[in-house]
Design an enzyme around this catalytic site. Structure first.
Site, PDB file in Angstrom:
ATOM      1  CG  ASN A 156      -6.561 -10.799  26.076  1.00  0.00           C
ATOM      2  OD1 ASN A 156      -5.876 -10.617  27.255  1.00  0.00           O
ATOM      3  ND2 ASN A 156      -6.261  -9.828  25.293  1.00  0.00           N
ATOM      4  NE  ARG A 216      -1.689  -9.940  25.563  1.00  0.00           N
ATOM      5  CZ  ARG A 216      -1.654  -9.025  26.304  1.00  0.00           C
ATOM      6  NH1 ARG A 216      -2.551  -8.737  27.119  1.00  0.00           N
ATOM      7  NH2 ARG A 216      -0.669  -8.119  26.027  1.00  0.00           N
ATOM      8  CG  HIS A 240       2.660  -4.382  21.277  1.00  0.00           C
ATOM      9  ND1 HIS A 240       3.285  -3.211  21.100  1.00  0.00           N
ATOM     10  CD2 HIS A 240       1.626  -4.180  21.966  1.00  0.00           C
ATOM     11  CE1 HIS A 240       2.525  -2.321  21.754  1.00  0.00           C
ATOM     12  NE2 HIS A 240       1.424  -2.989  22.146  1.00  0.00           N
ATOM     13  CG  HIS A 293       1.495  -2.804  17.390  1.00  0.00           C
ATOM     14  ND1 HIS A 293       0.768  -3.932  17.495  1.00  0.00           N
ATOM     15  CD2 HIS A 293       0.843  -2.221  18.465  1.00  0.00           C
ATOM     16  CE1 HIS A 293      -0.211  -3.829  18.190  1.00  0.00           C
ATOM     17  NE2 HIS A 293      -0.132  -2.820  18.943  1.00  0.00           N
ATOM     18  N   GLY A 324      -0.306   1.961  18.429  1.00  0.00           N
ATOM     19  CA  GLY A 324      -1.742   2.050  19.016  1.00  0.00           C
ATOM     20  C   GLY A 324      -1.360   3.001  20.272  1.00  0.00           C
ATOM     21  NE  ARG A 371       2.552   1.684  28.324  1.00  0.00           N
ATOM     22  CZ  ARG A 371       2.413   0.814  27.445  1.00  0.00           C
ATOM     23  NH1 ARG A 371       3.181   0.157  26.783  1.00  0.00           N
ATOM     24  NH2 ARG A 371       0.923   0.195  27.597  1.00  0.00           N
ATOM     25  NE  ARG A 387      -9.442   8.326  17.505  1.00  0.00           N
ATOM     26  CZ  ARG A 387     -10.320   7.293  17.840  1.00  0.00           C
ATOM     27  NH1 ARG A 387     -11.191   6.830  17.147  1.00  0.00           N
ATOM     28  NH2 ARG A 387     -10.138   6.898  19.044  1.00  0.00           N
ATOM     29  CB  ILE A 410      -1.961   5.245  15.576  1.00  0.00           C
ATOM     30  CG1 ILE A 410      -2.314   5.727  16.605  1.00  0.00           C
ATOM     31  CG2 ILE A 410      -1.255   6.530  14.523  1.00  0.00           C
ATOM     32  CD1 ILE A 410      -1.048   6.281  17.821  1.00  0.00           C
ATOM     33  CD  GLU A 421      -2.491  -8.386  19.845  1.00  0.00           C
ATOM     34  OE1 GLU A 421      -1.484  -8.365  20.553  1.00  0.00           O
ATOM     35  OE2 GLU A 421      -3.044  -7.374  19.518  1.00  0.00           O
TER      36      GLU A 421
HETATM   37  P1  ADP Z   1      -4.316  -0.441  22.199  1.00  0.00           P
HETATM   38  O1  ADP Z   1      -4.798  -1.619  21.632  1.00  0.00           O
HETATM   39  O2  ADP Z   1      -2.797  -0.130  22.276  1.00  0.00           O
HETATM   40  O3  ADP Z   1      -5.226   0.183  23.168  1.00  0.00           O
HETATM   41  P2  ADP Z   1      -5.454   0.821  19.639  1.00  0.00           P
HETATM   42  O4  ADP Z   1      -4.419  -0.203  18.653  1.00  0.00           O
HETATM   43  O5  ADP Z   1      -6.598   0.674  19.563  1.00  0.00           O
HETATM   44  O6  ADP Z   1      -4.896   0.873  21.026  1.00  0.00           O
HETATM   45  O7  ADP Z   1      -4.882   2.360  18.975  1.00  0.00           O
HETATM   46  C1  ADP Z   1      -5.489   3.289  19.746  1.00  0.00           C
HETATM   47  C2  ADP Z   1      -4.915   4.402  18.968  1.00  0.00           C
HETATM   48  O8  ADP Z   1      -5.577   4.552  17.694  1.00  0.00           O
HETATM   49  C3  ADP Z   1      -5.464   5.750  19.647  1.00  0.00           C
HETATM   50  O9  ADP Z   1      -4.355   6.897  19.769  1.00  0.00           O
HETATM   51  C4  ADP Z   1      -6.307   6.524  18.552  1.00  0.00           C
HETATM   52  O10 ADP Z   1      -6.376   7.550  18.576  1.00  0.00           O
HETATM   53  C5  ADP Z   1      -5.861   5.744  17.272  1.00  0.00           C
HETATM   54  N1  ADP Z   1      -6.714   5.844  16.144  1.00  0.00           N
HETATM   55  C6  ADP Z   1      -7.911   5.169  16.022  1.00  0.00           C
HETATM   56  N2  ADP Z   1      -8.535   5.501  14.979  1.00  0.00           N
HETATM   57  C7  ADP Z   1      -7.606   6.498  14.358  1.00  0.00           C
HETATM   58  C8  ADP Z   1      -7.778   7.603  13.208  1.00  0.00           C
HETATM   59  N3  ADP Z   1      -8.969   7.389  12.492  1.00  0.00           N
HETATM   60  N4  ADP Z   1      -7.042   8.453  12.922  1.00  0.00           N
HETATM   61  C9  ADP Z   1      -6.096   8.623  14.069  1.00  0.00           C
HETATM   62  N5  ADP Z   1      -5.788   7.800  15.148  1.00  0.00           N
HETATM   63  C10 ADP Z   1      -6.737   6.832  15.128  1.00  0.00           C
END
Ligand code: ADP
Length: 397
Positions: free
Chosen positions: A8, A92, A181, A208, A210, A241, A285, A332, A384
């Site tokens: 990736n 990817r 995604h 999904h 994140g 976003r 968080r 999340i 993925e």
């Molecule tokens: P991406 O791959 O899109 O960059 P992720 O799937 O890694 O993102 O998700 C990142 C998000 O997950 C952040 O907003 C982070 O705060 C949240 N996150 C990770 N662990 C926790 C947790 N224990 N509680 C709440 N949110 C969390």
């Protein structure tokens, strides 16, 4: 030998995993960072071995791929003796446009189309193509497979993917909703059916959630609708976003703030979402801990984000004509029991019922709804890389 290498590439990074497909276990994973800039380095992690870390100049992705193969075959810290032990490489790729609608074996035509799609995925497609070419140079003769983030969304019917703008823009420029995604939605929707022992044509909604976030509705793993559009800006409220806005908002901000359209789009992509609404952080968080301390901006951001997710779930239940399961995934979705609870509470009038004890978990596939819930709810970690490896194996077997 049944090892698939999954690659990736970003503009200055290359992430990889070597997966043994006999048991779908990760043998090695690595990250090359700062390609083409000062401080280029590679870190490789292998279960049971110390990390392999080297800092050395890497001028481009060809150099980076060379170091990846060196790390994998390193006599002390590597995991394979030679490249013969890699059966194929899966890449990817963000955007396949309307021409590449399925995972494919890479040939010159495929590379040409990935290039044609540079304007649809300007940040990712050029890097993804560089990754493919770097592997071709460093491992000549190996089969390369491209797995597109847009493939899943190509399952949508015209009524779901068309914007109600003059049709000629679709004909001339392929402006439509693609969804992103996709590899995650494909993996999680299929795993939900398998794990939950659901009927093959089960109606599944995947959230999904994140930094980037999207929802999808699928029947038997085939996409009916998904919330991202021509770009990953449409749909849910994300870390930075905005998700859905009235397009006229752009012109309004341009006029009021004396900005051009590119500046405003940049604001919608990078300064909006949780960050823009809370004024605190794009990280869920941080927003939640501020909310717990009574911060009004954090509450506002949390409420707008969860309300949007709830609305999409409601709409997708209608689009599907019912719903057998809802799965939560990504940072999340996999870690935040509070958000899962907030969302499911809003669905309680439909008979959705979470089991508090079951929901008290992170990052593990599990049924989290109560036995008498009208719709099954799952926590389903996304993977993925494994999905890309499965597609690569399927096309090269
Ligand atoms: P991406 O791959 O899109 O960059 P992720 O799937 O890694 O993102 O998700 C990142 C998000 O997950 C952040 O907003 C982070 O705060 C949240 N996150 C990770 N662990 C926790 C947790 N224990 N509680 C709440 N949110 C969390």
């Amino acid at each position: 030998m049944n090892n698939i290498l999954v690659v990736n590439c970003g503009s200055s990074s290359l992430k990889y995993q070597l997966i043994n497909m006999d048991n779908e276990s990760v043998i090695a994973k690595g990250l090359v960072e700062r390609i083409g800039i000062d401080g280029s380095n590679i870190t490789q992690k292998v279960p049971g071995k110390p990390d392999y870390k080297i800092e050395t100049p890497m001028k481009d992705h060809v150099d980076a791929a060379n170091h990846m193969f060196k790390a994998l075959t390193d006599p002390t810290n590597g995991v394979i003796k030679s490249l013969d032990e890699i059966s194929a490489i899966g890449h990817r790729v963000l955007h396949g446009g309307i021409k590449l609608t399925e995972s494919v074996l890479v040939d010159q035509h495929v590379k040409d189309v990935i290039k044609e799609c540079f304007d649809l995925g300007p940040l990712h497609n050029p890097a993804n193509l560089m990754g493919i070419e770097a592997c071709e140079k460093n491992a000549p003769g190996k089969k390369n497979v491209a797995v597109f983030d847009t493939t899943f969304g190509m399952g949508m019917e015209e009524k779901a993917y068309l914007y109600a703008i003059p049709y000629e823009y679709y004909e001339k420029y392929s402006i439509r909703r693609y969804g992103f995604h996709g590899t995650s939605h494909m993996f999680v929707s299929r795993e939900t059916i398998k794990f939950g022992n659901l009927k093959p044509d089960a109606k599944v909604i995947v959230c999904h959630l994140g930094n980037g976030a999207s929802v999808s509705a699928s029947i038997g793993g085939k996409c009916v609708d998904t919330s991202m559009g021509l770009t990953p800006l449409e749909g849910l409220v994300m870390g930075t976003r905005s998700g859905d806005v009235d397009p006229a908002v752009l012109q309004f901000i341009c006029n009021k703030e004396k900005k051009d359209i590119n500046e405003v789009l940049n604001i919608l992509n990078k300064k909006s979402g949780l960050l823009g609404l809370s004024g605190i952080s794009s990280d869920c968080r941080d927003v939640e801990s501020a909310y717990d301390k009574g911060d009004k901006g954090a509450k506002r951001a949390f409420d707008v984000m969860t309300y949007r997710i709830e609305k999409y779930i409601g709409a997708y239940m209608v689009a599907l004509g019912g719903c057998d399961a809802i799965s939560f995934t990504a940072g999340i979705g996999e870690n935040d029991k509070g958000i899962r609870e907030t969302i499911c509470n809003q669905l309680s009038f439909l008979g959705v019922k979470l089991d508090k004890e079951r929901n008290n978990i992170r990052g593990e596939a599990r049924l989290i709804s109560a036995d008498d819930s009208s719709i099954k709810v799952f926590l389903m970690p996304t993977n993925e890389e494994l999905m890309i490896a499965r597609e690569t194996l399927r096309l090269t077997k």
